[in-house]
Design a protein around this motif. Structure first.
Motif, PDB file in Angstrom:
ATOM      1  N   LEU A 105     -25.216 -30.000 -66.823  1.00  0.00           N
ATOM      2  CA  LEU A 105     -24.940 -31.418 -67.043  1.00  0.00           C
ATOM      3  C   LEU A 105     -23.721 -31.619 -67.939  1.00  0.00           C
ATOM      4  CD1 LEU A 105     -28.596 -32.722 -67.556  1.00  0.00           C
ATOM      5  CD2 LEU A 105     -27.182 -32.911 -65.492  1.00  0.00           C
ATOM      6  N   ILE A 106     -23.534 -30.718 -68.922  1.00  0.00           N
ATOM      7  CA  ILE A 106     -22.433 -30.858 -69.872  1.00  0.00           C
ATOM      8  C   ILE A 106     -21.102 -30.446 -69.248  1.00  0.00           C
ATOM      9  CG2 ILE A 106     -21.482 -29.984 -72.041  1.00  0.00           C
ATOM     10  CD1 ILE A 106     -24.380 -29.696 -73.033  1.00  0.00           C
ATOM     11  N   GLU A 107     -21.061 -29.286 -68.625  1.00  0.00           N
ATOM     12  CA  GLU A 107     -19.806 -28.744 -68.106  1.00  0.00           C
ATOM     13  C   GLU A 107     -19.488 -29.246 -66.699  1.00  0.00           C
ATOM     14  OE1 GLU A 107     -17.601 -26.825 -69.691  1.00  0.00           O
ATOM     15  OE2 GLU A 107     -18.781 -26.903 -71.526  1.00  0.00           O
ATOM     16  N   GLY A 108     -20.459 -29.164 -65.794  1.00  0.00           N
ATOM     17  CA  GLY A 108     -20.240 -29.651 -64.439  1.00  0.00           C
ATOM     18  C   GLY A 108     -19.499 -28.654 -63.559  1.00  0.00           C
ATOM     19  N   PRO A 109     -19.406 -28.937 -62.274  1.00  0.00           N
ATOM     20  CA  PRO A 109     -18.751 -28.024 -61.317  1.00  0.00           C
ATOM     21  C   PRO A 109     -17.287 -27.768 -61.620  1.00  0.00           C
ATOM     22  CG  PRO A 109     -20.083 -29.674 -60.184  1.00  0.00           C
ATOM     23  CD  PRO A 109     -20.013 -30.096 -61.618  1.00  0.00           C
ATOM     24  N   GLU A 110     -16.592 -28.725 -62.232  1.00  0.00           N
ATOM     25  CA  GLU A 110     -15.164 -28.552 -62.496  1.00  0.00           C
ATOM     26  C   GLU A 110     -14.881 -27.425 -63.482  1.00  0.00           C
ATOM     27  OE1 GLU A 110     -16.854 -31.790 -65.140  1.00  0.00           O
ATOM     28  OE2 GLU A 110     -16.917 -31.239 -63.007  1.00  0.00           O
ATOM     29  N   ASN A 111     -15.869 -27.022 -64.267  1.00  0.00           N
ATOM     30  CA  ASN A 111     -15.698 -25.924 -65.224  1.00  0.00           C
ATOM     31  C   ASN A 111     -16.412 -24.647 -64.800  1.00  0.00           C
ATOM     32  OD1 ASN A 111     -14.092 -27.421 -67.020  1.00  0.00           O
ATOM     33  ND2 ASN A 111     -15.895 -28.328 -67.989  1.00  0.00           N
ATOM     34  N   PHE A 119     -19.535 -24.371 -63.487  1.00  0.00           N
ATOM     35  CA  PHE A 119     -20.982 -24.490 -63.405  1.00  0.00           C
ATOM     36  C   PHE A 119     -21.323 -25.340 -62.176  1.00  0.00           C
ATOM     37  CE2 PHE A 119     -19.920 -23.449 -67.686  1.00  0.00           C
ATOM     38  CZ  PHE A 119     -20.947 -22.638 -68.141  1.00  0.00           C
ATOM     39  N   THR A 120     -21.232 -24.691 -61.013  1.00  0.00           N
ATOM     40  CA  THR A 120     -21.303 -25.411 -59.745  1.00  0.00           C
ATOM     41  C   THR A 120     -22.709 -25.792 -59.334  1.00  0.00           C
ATOM     42  OG1 THR A 120     -21.339 -23.280 -58.588  1.00  0.00           O
ATOM     43  CG2 THR A 120     -19.183 -24.342 -58.911  1.00  0.00           C
ATOM     44  N   SER A 121     -23.719 -25.180 -59.915  1.00  0.00           N
ATOM     45  CA  SER A 121     -25.106 -25.493 -59.568  1.00  0.00           C
ATOM     46  C   SER A 121     -26.005 -25.095 -60.729  1.00  0.00           C
ATOM     47  CB  SER A 121     -25.539 -24.765 -58.289  1.00  0.00           C
ATOM     48  OG  SER A 121     -25.550 -23.363 -58.496  1.00  0.00           O
ATOM     49  N   ILE A 122     -27.245 -25.567 -60.677  1.00  0.00           N
ATOM     50  CA  ILE A 122     -28.194 -25.206 -61.738  1.00  0.00           C
ATOM     51  C   ILE A 122     -28.522 -23.717 -61.710  1.00  0.00           C
ATOM     52  CG2 ILE A 122     -30.565 -25.551 -62.542  1.00  0.00           C
ATOM     53  CD1 ILE A 122     -30.319 -28.474 -61.892  1.00  0.00           C
ATOM     54  N   PRO A 123     -28.748 -23.084 -60.537  1.00  0.00           N
ATOM     55  CA  PRO A 123     -28.969 -21.623 -60.549  1.00  0.00           C
ATOM     56  C   PRO A 123     -27.814 -20.847 -61.169  1.00  0.00           C
ATOM     57  CG  PRO A 123     -29.703 -22.533 -58.466  1.00  0.00           C
ATOM     58  CD  PRO A 123     -29.013 -23.652 -59.193  1.00  0.00           C
ATOM     59  N   ILE A 124     -26.562 -21.254 -60.876  1.00  0.00           N
ATOM     60  CA  ILE A 124     -25.410 -20.587 -61.488  1.00  0.00           C
ATOM     61  C   ILE A 124     -25.423 -20.791 -62.994  1.00  0.00           C
ATOM     62  CG2 ILE A 124     -22.903 -20.631 -61.661  1.00  0.00           C
ATOM     63  CD1 ILE A 124     -23.877 -19.236 -59.189  1.00  0.00           C
ATOM     64  N   SER A 125     -25.798 -21.968 -63.440  1.00  0.00           N
ATOM     65  CA  SER A 125     -25.862 -22.240 -64.875  1.00  0.00           C
ATOM     66  C   SER A 125     -26.975 -21.441 -65.546  1.00  0.00           C
ATOM     67  CB  SER A 125     -26.090 -23.745 -65.100  1.00  0.00           C
ATOM     68  OG  SER A 125     -25.051 -24.503 -64.521  1.00  0.00           O
ATOM     69  N   ILE A 126     -28.098 -21.268 -64.851  1.00  0.00           N
ATOM     70  CA  ILE A 126     -29.190 -20.452 -65.391  1.00  0.00           C
ATOM     71  C   ILE A 126     -28.746 -18.991 -65.487  1.00  0.00           C
ATOM     72  CG2 ILE A 126     -31.507 -19.585 -64.925  1.00  0.00           C
ATOM     73  CD1 ILE A 126     -32.163 -22.319 -63.727  1.00  0.00           C
ATOM     74  N   TYR A 127     -28.013 -18.532 -64.480  1.00  0.00           N
ATOM     75  CA  TYR A 127     -27.457 -17.167 -64.539  1.00  0.00           C
ATOM     76  C   TYR A 127     -26.575 -17.006 -65.775  1.00  0.00           C
ATOM     77  CZ  TYR A 127     -23.527 -14.006 -63.777  1.00  0.00           C
ATOM     78  OH  TYR A 127     -22.526 -13.092 -63.956  1.00  0.00           O
ATOM     79  N   TRP A 128     -25.726 -18.001 -66.041  1.00  0.00           N
ATOM     80  CA  TRP A 128     -24.888 -17.940 -67.243  1.00  0.00           C
ATOM     81  C   TRP A 128     -25.751 -17.924 -68.496  1.00  0.00           C
ATOM     82  CZ3 TRP A 128     -24.882 -21.460 -71.191  1.00  0.00           C
ATOM     83  CH2 TRP A 128     -23.908 -21.271 -72.188  1.00  0.00           C
ATOM     84  N   ALA A 129     -26.816 -18.731 -68.525  1.00  0.00           N
ATOM     85  CA  ALA A 129     -27.693 -18.772 -69.694  1.00  0.00           C
ATOM     86  C   ALA A 129     -28.358 -17.430 -69.933  1.00  0.00           C
ATOM     87  CB  ALA A 129     -28.745 -19.873 -69.519  1.00  0.00           C
TER      88      ALA A 129
END
Length: 290
Positions: A190-196, A198-208
């Motif tokens: 929600l903070i970064e978004g696809p433009e940075n 973080f194209t999806s929630i699974p990708i963001s969870i992977y980063w986390a």
């Protein structure tokens, strides 16, 4: 790990041996060489076998280097077939010198022994299976037999019991970690978004997950100030995340050691070391025992 094919030392009777120790003849002589390491022949057999395993692994590694393989590929192929022939004879010898060859064949080390030779034969017909030869590295588990590291094997057993005893606590902790990375990964999306990136929630969870575990591949990084602040908190939290399961298992390991060895408890106030395990207060100063 199955102990069917390792660390077996002269059982007193056949029923105490899972594979069926031969009663005499050539089978017993072969068994003592192949399965036992408390004779000179057995030790020499194990040392030669481990040396061959090491060399075979080195050959597989070198063969994976394109430049080296292009020059010495024919030598590596010949060596691989040589190692495979030796390990095939060894596998057959283990089968024929026990009373229950089927049990050995389906034991952990029996399956590993089979997998250490099967890929070479299969690769002859299916070249894509050549990479499976690396499974031979599992056979290095037998190094404990050669060095007679009985104490270390016993410690592994105690560690296994400690992990088993704390499995519920570890499961709860891992569940908490999963919830944390899901929540924080979603927030980062929600903070970064696809433009940075973080194209999806699974990708963001992977980063986390990579951030909390302090791995940090760097393929995805936050660009906003708020995102970097959240990432910093997750990195700091990662240190504690690594320490918690270690502390749980260590505490159980220490408790098991005290209970089994009949240790005593020491008062942290006056240093009096003589207390029974069920004591709650120090007999000298009356302080609460840890």
């Amino acid at each position: 790990m199955s102990r069917a094919s390792s660390d077996v030392k002269h059982p007193t009777s056949d029923e105490h041996h899972p594979l069926g120790r031969p009663s005499g003849g050539w089978q017993l002589r072969l068994y003592r060489i192949v399965f036992e390491s408390d004779t000179r022949a057995g030790r020499n057999f194990d040392l030669v076998l481990e040396t061959l395993i090491l060399f075979s692994i080195v050959v597989v590694m070198l063969d994976s280097i394109t430049v080296v393989s292009a020059r010495w590929g024919h030598v590596f192929d010949a060596l691989e077939w040589f190692f495979t022939a030796i390990f095939t004879v060894e596998y057959i010898a283990r089968l024929v010198c026990v009373e229950r060859p089927r049990r050995y064949a389906f034991s952990f080390m029996g399956v590993v022994d089979l997998l250490s030779v099967a890929p070479t034969y299969l690769a002859f017909f299916f070249p894509a299976l050549q990479a499976l030869i690396d499974v031979r590295v599992l056979r290095m588990l037998r190094i404990f037999r050669i060095l007679k590291m009985g104490a270390y094997v016993a410690e592994f057993g105690e560690l296994g019991r400690a992990i088993l005893a704390t499995r519920r606590k570890i499961a709860v902790f891992l569940s908490f970690v999963v919830m944390v990375v899901v929540i924080l990964g979603t927030l980062m999306y929600l903070i970064e978004g696809p433009e940075n990136g973080f194209t999806s929630i699974p990708i963001s969870i992977y980063w986390a997950i990579t951030t909390v575990t302090t791995v940090g591949f760097g393929d995805i990084t936050p660009k906003t100030d708020l995102g970097r602040f959240l990432a910093s908190l997750m990195m700091l939290m990662g240190w504690g995340t690594l320490a918690v399961p270690t502390g749980i298992v260590s505490a159980e390991f220490a408790t098991h050691r005290v209970l089994t060895e009949g240790g005593t408890r020491t008062c942290t106030q006056c240093g009096n070391p003589i207390h029974t395990l069920d004591a709650k207060y120090c007999s000298e100063c009356g302080a609460l025992l840890p």
